[in-house]
Design an enzyme around this catalytic site. Structure first.
Site, PDB file in Angstrom:
ATOM      1  N   GLN A 116     -10.413  -2.389   2.433  1.00  8.03           N
ATOM      2  CA  GLN A 116      -9.926  -3.081   3.640  1.00  8.03           C
ATOM      3  C   GLN A 116      -9.811  -2.151   4.839  1.00  8.03           C
ATOM      4  O   GLN A 116      -9.354  -2.558   5.898  1.00  8.03           O
ATOM      5  CB  GLN A 116      -8.602  -3.796   3.362  1.00  8.03           C
ATOM      6  N   HIS A 143       9.061   1.179   3.265  1.00  3.91           N
ATOM      7  CA  HIS A 143      10.190   1.195   4.187  1.00  3.91           C
ATOM      8  C   HIS A 143      11.033  -0.036   3.884  1.00  3.91           C
ATOM      9  O   HIS A 143      10.704  -0.826   2.978  1.00  3.91           O
ATOM     10  CB  HIS A 143       9.699   1.230   5.639  1.00  3.91           C
ATOM     11  N   GLY A 152       4.782 -10.473   4.038  1.00  6.39           N
ATOM     12  CA  GLY A 152       5.563 -10.294   5.261  1.00  6.39           C
ATOM     13  C   GLY A 152       4.929 -11.015   6.445  1.00  6.39           C
ATOM     14  O   GLY A 152       3.706 -10.958   6.631  1.00  6.39           O
ATOM     15  N   GLY A 183      11.281  -2.792   5.262  1.00  5.92           N
ATOM     16  CA  GLY A 183      10.563  -4.077   5.339  1.00  5.92           C
ATOM     17  C   GLY A 183       9.992  -4.456   3.978  1.00  5.92           C
ATOM     18  O   GLY A 183      10.125  -5.603   3.525  1.00  5.92           O
ATOM     19  N   HIS A 184       9.367  -3.496   3.306  1.00  8.95           N
ATOM     20  CA  HIS A 184       8.857  -3.764   1.954  1.00  8.95           C
ATOM     21  C   HIS A 184      10.013  -4.111   1.012  1.00  8.95           C
ATOM     22  O   HIS A 184       9.910  -5.024   0.195  1.00  8.95           O
ATOM     23  CB  HIS A 184       8.138  -2.528   1.387  1.00  8.95           C
ATOM     24  N   MET A 215       0.843  -1.199   0.000  1.00 12.00           N
ATOM     25  CA  MET A 215       0.000   0.000   0.000  1.00 12.00           C
ATOM     26  C   MET A 215       0.879   1.251   0.000  1.00 12.00           C
ATOM     27  O   MET A 215       0.415   2.336   0.356  1.00 12.00           O
ATOM     28  CB  MET A 215      -0.927  -0.009   1.215  1.00 12.00           C
TER      29      MET A 215
HETATM   30  P1  AMP Z   1       1.487  -2.989   3.500  1.00 13.78           P
HETATM   31  O1  AMP Z   1       2.034  -1.949   2.595  1.00 13.78           O
HETATM   32  O2  AMP Z   1       1.491  -2.607   4.933  1.00 13.78           O
HETATM   33  O3  AMP Z   1       0.204  -3.561   3.010  1.00 13.78           O
HETATM   34  O4  AMP Z   1       2.533  -4.197   3.437  1.00 13.78           O
HETATM   35  C1  AMP Z   1       2.863  -4.797   2.211  1.00 13.78           C
HETATM   36  C2  AMP Z   1       3.626  -6.074   2.471  1.00 13.78           C
HETATM   37  O5  AMP Z   1       4.826  -5.765   3.190  1.00 13.78           O
HETATM   38  C3  AMP Z   1       2.828  -7.059   3.347  1.00 13.78           C
HETATM   39  O6  AMP Z   1       3.059  -8.378   2.861  1.00 13.78           O
HETATM   40  C4  AMP Z   1       3.438  -6.848   4.708  1.00 13.78           C
HETATM   41  O7  AMP Z   1       3.326  -7.970   5.554  1.00 13.78           O
HETATM   42  C5  AMP Z   1       4.895  -6.586   4.339  1.00 13.78           C
HETATM   43  N1  AMP Z   1       5.591  -5.898   5.423  1.00 13.78           N
HETATM   44  C6  AMP Z   1       5.155  -4.797   6.087  1.00 13.78           C
HETATM   45  N2  AMP Z   1       6.022  -4.479   7.079  1.00 13.78           N
HETATM   46  C7  AMP Z   1       7.008  -5.407   7.038  1.00 13.78           C
HETATM   47  C8  AMP Z   1       8.189  -5.631   7.808  1.00 13.78           C
HETATM   48  N3  AMP Z   1       8.521  -4.842   8.830  1.00 13.78           N
HETATM   49  N4  AMP Z   1       8.986  -6.678   7.478  1.00 13.78           N
HETATM   50  C9  AMP Z   1       8.649  -7.499   6.445  1.00 13.78           C
HETATM   51  N5  AMP Z   1       7.551  -7.338   5.669  1.00 13.78           N
HETATM   52  C10 AMP Z   1       6.742  -6.312   5.964  1.00 13.78           C
END
Ligand code: AMP
Length: 282
Positions: A61, A34, A149, A36-37, A30
């Site tokens: 969502q 960072h 993630g 993590g992504h 989304m």
């Molecule tokens: P989001 O943008 O929050 O929907 O996250 C997109 C993807 O990045 C999802 O699969 C999350 O689980 C993953 N994600 C978010 N934060 C982290 C993190 N700190 N470490 C690893 N993957 C992450």
């Protein structure tokens, strides 16, 4: 990096690349990216030939309009990060490219009851929205491997159930949680915390780690109570749940059955920001 805004361009491209023998990895996000992504993009690059990322803040969502409105959207920075990470294709759609005329969740999915507790309990309709958008995204991008993630552990299990029940030909790779130096799981929402509170939020991971050490000594209920009491003593911290569950089905551990993996999972509202974290013990 190629930026594609329309499924009419992306689906034929992905189909052609696959027919030429390329393995395709997909990282849905989304935005407000960072490290993590980016770690998901890196895993995809290690395991596939072409990495597609998507940025789409999915309205269906969010059950709280304020949360949706406040969701950060630094798109130029996101594009630069994906480019630096070597992502091949960014799918950057408007809602109508994914949904057409649909404006709400219309499909019903067999999520095996995995959607009812934890995040599903506090955010009604959230996982139906996630399931619908990910199904559409998989149909549009046609990947071999979907990279998710572990931070959103319940989401990983639900999407594994979804692709299984729809018999979609995609493997799911669950990637480790990427953390800030103090242990706080990275999240797009962390930017909403003050520097001081963000530092203190390292206590969430520290408490999960402490809970791991208590597993051989105390019952799940005792550990849960200890952890909740300790986190709730911190100013502006409010635990929504802190649970010790069977990692395969999110059911409580009764002590009767054999459990191959234990999940310690928590959601804590810190200064109005919902933070998730977990540890899986094989
Ligand atoms: P989001 O943008 O929050 O929907 O996250 C997109 C993807 O990045 C999802 O699969 C999350 O689980 C993953 N994600 C978010 N934060 C982290 C993190 N700190 N470490 C690893 N993957 C992450």
């Amino acid at each position: 990096m190629q930026i594609i805004k329309h499924r009419s361009e992306l689906t034929p491209l992905s189909t052609r690349l696959r027919s030429e023998g390329a393995k395709i990895g997909f990282v849905p996000t989304m935005g407000a990216l960072h490290q993590g992504h980016i770690s998901l993009v890196e895993q995809s690059k290690n395991r596939t030939n072409i990495t597609i990322a998507s940025i789409f803040v999915n309205p269906t969502q969010f059950n709280d309009q304020k949360d949706l409105d406040k969701y950060p959207k630094p798109i130029e920075q996101d594009i630069a990060m994906l480019e630096a990470a070597g992502c091949d294709i960014l799918y950057l759609p408007q809602a109508d490219d994914i949904y057409g005329p649909i404006t709400e969740v219309t499909d019903t999915f067999d999520l095996g009851g995995l959607d009812l507790g934890l995040e599903g309990a506090s955010r009604p309709g959230h996982f139906a929205g996630v399931a619908q958008v990910v199904k559409f995204l998989l149909e549009i991008t046609r990947p071999d491997i979907l990279f998710l993630g572990q931070k959103d552990y319940q989401q990983c299990l639900i999407l594994t159930q979804l692709v299984g029940s729809l018999q979609m030909p995609v493997e799911i790779a669950m990637c480790p949680i990427y953390r800030e130096p103090n242990g706080l799981a990275m999240s797009s929402r962390n930017v909403r915390l003050s520097a001081d509170i963000r530092q203190k939020a390292g206590a969430i991971y520290a408490t999960l780690q402490y809970a791991v050490t208590l597993i051989p000594i105390l019952s799940p209920e005792e550990i849960q109570q200890t952890a909740i009491a300790s986190l709730n003593t911190l100013a502006n911290f409010k635990v929504d749940y802190f649970l010790i569950l069977n990692a395969k089905n999110l059911q409580p551990i009764t002590g009767q059955e054999k459990v191959s993996a234990i999940l310690i999972i928590t959601a804590v509202i810190v200064d109005g920001v919902r933070l998730l974290d977990n540890i899986v013990m094989e």
